[in-house]
Scaffold this active site. Structure first.
Site, PDB file in Angstrom:
ATOM      1  N   TRP A 103      29.471  43.480  41.125  1.00  6.82           N
ATOM      2  CA  TRP A 103      30.441  42.308  41.450  1.00  6.82           C
ATOM      3  C   TRP A 103      29.526  41.812  42.693  1.00  6.82           C
ATOM      4  O   TRP A 103      29.515  40.635  42.792  1.00  6.82           O
ATOM      5  CB  TRP A 103      31.699  42.698  42.097  1.00  6.82           C
ATOM      6  CG  TRP A 103      32.691  42.789  40.910  1.00  6.82           C
ATOM      7  CD1 TRP A 103      33.388  44.070  40.487  1.00  6.82           C
ATOM      8  CD2 TRP A 103      32.996  42.012  39.863  1.00  6.82           C
ATOM      9  NE1 TRP A 103      34.076  43.600  39.502  1.00  6.82           N
ATOM     10  CE2 TRP A 103      33.869  42.535  39.041  1.00  6.82           C
ATOM     11  CE3 TRP A 103      32.977  40.528  39.779  1.00  6.82           C
ATOM     12  CZ2 TRP A 103      34.478  41.881  37.904  1.00  6.82           C
ATOM     13  CZ3 TRP A 103      33.283  39.932  38.581  1.00  6.82           C
ATOM     14  CH2 TRP A 103      33.998  40.572  37.753  1.00  6.82           C
ATOM     15  N   ASP A 174      34.190  40.351  49.805  1.00  7.10           N
ATOM     16  CA  ASP A 174      34.958  40.420  48.525  1.00  7.10           C
ATOM     17  C   ASP A 174      35.580  41.701  48.641  1.00  7.10           C
ATOM     18  O   ASP A 174      35.373  42.787  48.524  1.00  7.10           O
ATOM     19  CB  ASP A 174      33.969  40.185  47.324  1.00  7.10           C
ATOM     20  CG  ASP A 174      34.769  40.399  46.014  1.00  7.10           C
ATOM     21  OD1 ASP A 174      36.061  40.627  46.080  1.00  7.10           O
ATOM     22  OD2 ASP A 174      34.088  40.198  45.120  1.00  7.10           O
ATOM     23  N   LYS A 198      44.430  42.746  41.097  1.00  9.64           N
ATOM     24  CA  LYS A 198      44.336  44.137  41.116  1.00  9.64           C
ATOM     25  C   LYS A 198      45.209  44.851  41.918  1.00  9.64           C
ATOM     26  O   LYS A 198      46.036  45.831  41.786  1.00  9.64           O
ATOM     27  CB  LYS A 198      42.732  44.670  41.940  1.00  9.64           C
ATOM     28  CG  LYS A 198      41.698  44.549  40.599  1.00  9.64           C
ATOM     29  CD  LYS A 198      41.022  43.238  40.508  1.00  9.64           C
ATOM     30  CE  LYS A 198      39.990  43.174  39.512  1.00  9.64           C
ATOM     31  NZ  LYS A 198      38.784  42.398  39.558  1.00  9.64           N
TER      32      LYS A 198
HETATM   33  C1  LIG Z   1      37.763  41.534  39.587  1.00  6.09           C
HETATM   34  C2  LIG Z   1      36.852  41.231  40.607  1.00  6.09           C
HETATM   35  C3  LIG Z   1      36.117  40.081  40.766  1.00  6.09           C
HETATM   36  C4  LIG Z   1      36.404  38.936  39.981  1.00  6.09           C
HETATM   37  O1  LIG Z   1      37.677  38.418  39.952  1.00  6.09           O
HETATM   38  P1  LIG Z   1      38.125  37.103  39.189  1.00  6.09           P
HETATM   39  O2  LIG Z   1      39.588  36.802  39.992  1.00  6.09           O
HETATM   40  O3  LIG Z   1      38.376  37.365  37.916  1.00  6.09           O
HETATM   41  O4  LIG Z   1      37.301  35.962  39.414  1.00  6.09           O
HETATM   42  C5  LIG Z   1      35.204  39.970  41.625  1.00  6.09           C
HETATM   43  N1  LIG Z   1      35.051  40.992  42.632  1.00  6.09           N
HETATM   44  C6  LIG Z   1      35.534  42.022  42.480  1.00  6.09           C
HETATM   45  C7  LIG Z   1      35.286  43.189  43.533  1.00  6.09           C
HETATM   46  C8  LIG Z   1      36.458  42.422  41.432  1.00  6.09           C
HETATM   47  O5  LIG Z   1      36.961  43.686  41.438  1.00  6.09           O
END
Ligand SMILES: *Cc1c(COP(=O)(O)O)cnc(C)c1O
Length: 362
Positions: A103, A174, A198
Site C-alpha cells: 500500500w 494511511d 476494513k
Molecule cells: C485497502 C487499503 C487501501 C485501498 O483502499 P480503497 O478504499 O480500496 O482505495 C489503501 N491502503 C490500505 C492500507 C488499505 O488497507
C-alpha cells in the site's frame, strides 16, 4: 437467526452483528422518519443528525483536537494517494514516503505522478516487507512538505508500533486497515485517511482527519472535488455523500463507544491476535511473515511448508466455515484479517483448526 460463518476477509470485512441487526431492523423505516435511510435526502434533517452524530462519536472515541476537521469523502483510500500530494505538496516541493508494503508502494507511485518529488525515506522491500523501519533508519529531509507512512500494511501484516518523529515536518498516515483498532494519537499527524471497509463501515466512504493549518496549502487550480477546502467548507456535503455507509459508520462508532472505546478494542484485538501468533510460534509447521515486534493486530500473515499445503489449508478451512483466509496474490500464504468486529470465537476456531491441520499434515 440466519447462520453466519467466520469471515476473515481483508476488506470489505466483517461488521459487528449488533450493527447489522440494527440496520436491518430499521432499513424499511428509520424510527421517527418513516422512510428508509436508503431513500432520504442528504440535505434532510434526519441525515444531518446522522452525519453530525457520526462525527461526534468519532471525536469522542479518538479524542480528536478541535483544530482538526473530520471529513467523509469518496474515492477510497486510493483517491487519497493523489489528493494528499495535490493538496499538500507545493509546486517544486518534495515529500518523504516510508515504504513498508504494497500500500505504501502504491501511495508513493501516485505521489510521483503529481509531478513533484516523492522520495523514499526508508524501505523494507529488500526484506520482503517483514518489518517497519526503526526511527534511526528514516532518512528524513527537514525541507519535505510532509512525511507519509502506512500505519498497517494490510497485505504483508506489519504495523507501526510507534509514531515516527519527523522533527516538525507534517506527518500523514494511511490508517485504512488499523484505524480504531487501537488508540490513535491524532495530534501527532497533520492528516490521517482511512477507507472505511476494513474497520469502520461498508465500502463507499473514506474518513479523513485534517489539521486546520495545512488547508492553506491547496493550490487554487485544483479541481473542486479534489480540494480538501471544498469538503471542509461544506462539511462533506458539497455533493451527495454515501449516505448509507455513513449511517452504518455511525452505528459502528456507537458500538465501539458502548464496548469501552479504543483501549478496550485494543485489548480485545491483542487477545485475538495472540491466539493465532501463539499457534504459529508453538509449531514448527507454520511460519509467520512479519517480525514479531512489528506484527499486525489486524492482519495475521503466515506460510505453510509448501504452496500445495497452503491450498489444502484454505480449502479445508473454507469447508469448516472459516472463509477468506487465502493470502493476497502478491504475497501468497495465509492471511487472517481479524478487525474490531471479528469475534474471538472465530479466532479460537482458527487456532484449533490450525492445530488439527498440523496434526494431520505436519
Ligand atoms: C485497502 C487499503 C487501501 C485501498 O483502499 P480503497 O478504499 O480500496 O482505495 C489503501 N491502503 C490500505 C492500507 C488499505 O488497507
Amino acid at each position: 437467526m440466519t447462520e453466519r460463518i467466520y469471515n476473515f476477509s481483508a476488506g470489505p470485512a466483517v461488521l459487528p452483528l449488533a450493527v447489522l441487526e440494527e440496520a436491518q431492523r430499521d432499513l424499511v423505516s428509520l424510527p421517527g422518519v418513516g422512510m428508509s435511510v436508503l431513500e432520504i435526502s442528504h440535505r434532510s434533517k434526519a441525515f444531518d443528525e446522522i452525519i453530525q452524530g457520526c462525527e461526534a462519536n468519532i471525536r469522542k472515541l479518538a479524542g480528536i483536537p478541535d483544530n482538526y476537521h473530520v471529513l467523509f469523502l469518496q474515492g477510497g483510500a486510493s483517491m487519497q494517494f493523489s489528493m494528499v500530494p495535490m493538496n499538500l505538496m507545493p509546486a517544486g516541493g518534495k515529500a518523504d514516503y516510508v515504504v513498508t508494503g504494497s500500500w505504501s508502494k502504491k501511495a508513493v507511485k501516485e505521489a510521483q505522478k503529481i509531478g513533484q518529488t516523492a522520495a523514499v525515506a526508508a524501505s523494507t522491500e529488500s526484506e520482503n516487507f517483514t518489518r517497519v523501519p526503526k526511527q534511526e533508519e528514516l532518512k528524513l529531509d527537514p525541507q519535505a512538505a510532509y512525511v507519509h507512512i502506512t500505519t498497517n500494511e494490510t497485505i504483508h501484516g506489519v504495523e507501526w508500533k510507534y509514531d515516527p518523529d519527523t522533527g516538525g515536518v507534517p506527518l500523514v498516515a494511511d490508517a485504512s486497515s488499523d484505524i480504531f483498532g487501537r488508540p490513535i494519537n491524532v495530534g501527532k499527524y497533520a492528516l490521517i485517511y482511512s477507507g472505511a471497509q476494513k474497520n469502520l463501515a461498508p465500502a463507499g466512504v473514506t474518513l479523513v482527519f485534517i489539521r486546520d493549518d495545512v488547508l492553506a496549502r491547496s493550490p487554487q487550480s485544483l479541481p473542486t472535488m479534489l480540494d480538501y477546502n471544498t469538503h471542509v467548507k461544506d462539511k462533506s456535503l458539497y455533493n451527495t455523500p454515501p449516505v448509507f455507509s455513513i449511517y452504518v459508520m455511525r452505528l459502528v462508532m456507537k458500538w465501539l463507544l458502548e464496548n469501552g472505546g479504543l483501549e478496550a478494542a485494543e485489548r480485545r484485538n491483542q487477545e485475538k491476535a495472540k491466539l493465532i501468533y501463539d499457534a504459529i510460534d508453538s509449531s514448527g509447521f507454520y511460519r509467520g511473515h512479519a517480525e514479531p515486534g512489528d506484527r499486525s493486530l489486524m492482519n495475521v500473515t503466515f506460510r505453510l511448508p509448501s504452496e500445495d499445503l497452503e491450498k489444502q489449508f484454505v480449502s479445508e478451512a473454507t469447508k469448516a466455515g472459516l472463509d477468506g483466509l487465502k493470502g493476497h496474490r502478491s504475497v501468497g500464504g495465509i492471511r487472517a484479517s481479524i478487525y474490531n468486529a471479528f469475534p474471538k470465537e472465530g479466532v479460537e476456531a482458527l487456532a484449533s483448526f490450525m492445530k488439527e491441520f498440523e496434526r494431520t499434515y505436519g
